[in-house]
Design a protein around this motif. Structure first.
Motif, mmCIF file in Angstrom:
data_model
loop_
_atom_site.group_PDB
_atom_site.id
_atom_site.type_symbol
_atom_site.label_atom_id
_atom_site.label_comp_id
_atom_site.label_asym_id
_atom_site.label_seq_id
_atom_site.Cartn_x
_atom_site.Cartn_y
_atom_site.Cartn_z
ATOM 1 N N GLU A 1 0.822 -1.216 0.000
ATOM 2 C CA GLU A 1 0.000 0.000 0.000
ATOM 3 C C GLU A 1 0.860 1.272 0.000
ATOM 4 O OE1 GLU A 1 -2.935 -0.093 3.099
ATOM 5 O OE2 GLU A 1 -3.944 -1.835 2.222
ATOM 6 N N TYR A 2 1.918 1.253 0.760
ATOM 7 C CA TYR A 2 2.795 2.427 0.812
ATOM 8 C C TYR A 2 3.371 2.716 -0.569
ATOM 9 C CZ TYR A 2 6.172 5.824 2.459
ATOM 10 O OH TYR A 2 6.890 6.981 2.636
ATOM 11 N N SER B 1 0.931 4.219 -2.876
ATOM 12 C CA SER B 1 0.621 5.621 -2.571
ATOM 13 C C SER B 1 1.609 6.584 -3.224
ATOM 14 C CB SER B 1 0.612 5.850 -1.051
ATOM 15 O OG SER B 1 1.933 5.913 -0.532
#
Length: 178
Positions: free
Chosen positions: A170-171, A174
């Motif tokens: 997820e990081y 992003s």
């Protein structure tokens, strides 16, 4: 001579184990379709056109930071993230914290992360997740994030400290628009 041979053999094994962990992180990131679509991921020499982005000046000399894995956004060929991969910490925690500080000091335009399987449970013990040893306190404050990727899903989160593969994925996602 025998002692030197043993030391060299141990260093070779440690180096190979470290390279294996770097490959694990690269494979984990490339296993995600969205990440694969938007980013080039790999060792600096494989994905960077301008490797000078990774150097810090010391007087008339420069040194490359600890950059095991680089994440380059495809649409603009921008380095958005450098990942230091560590199997265990003992003396290596200081190295990661040092380079994270240098990246901030020199106002580099990319994130500096630590990814680890934490094989010795030096950062995270599932039986006592609140326990914070030295590097667990220092590393999240000095880096842009610490990710223990050896667990499936999302297991634990606390001030830039994440346990579970999904947090790392997820990081990175992003960073598509950063």
């Amino acid at each position: 001579m025998k002692k030197e041979k043993i030391i060299k053999e141990r260093q070779s094994n440690v180096s190979k184990a470290g390279k294996d962990k770097e490959k694990e992180v690269i494979q984990l990131l490339l296993s995600d379709n969205e990440i694969r679509e938007h980013f080039s991921i790999g060792h600096p020499s494989k994905v960077l056109k301008n490797i000078e982005e990774l150097y810090i000046q010391y007087g008339d000399k420069s040194e490359m930071i600890d950059a095991d894995v680089c994440v380059v956004r495809k649409k603009d060929n921008k380095l958005v993230c450098v990942i230091s991969v560590k199997k265990s910490f003992r003396e290596r925690g200081a190295q990661t914290a040092y380079w994270a500080l240098k990246v901030k000091q020199y106002k580099k335009n990319y994130k500096y992360l630590l990814a680890t399987p934490d094989v010795d449970k030096e950062l995270f013990n599932p039986q006592n997740p609140e326990n914070k040893r030295k590097w667990r306190v220092i590393l999240p404050f000095e880096s842009d994030g610490v990710f223990v990727y050896s667990y499936d899903g999302k297991l634990y989160e606390e001030h830039k400290f994440y346990v579970g593969k999904d947090y790392l994925l997820e990081y990175i996602k992003s960073l598509v628009s950063s």
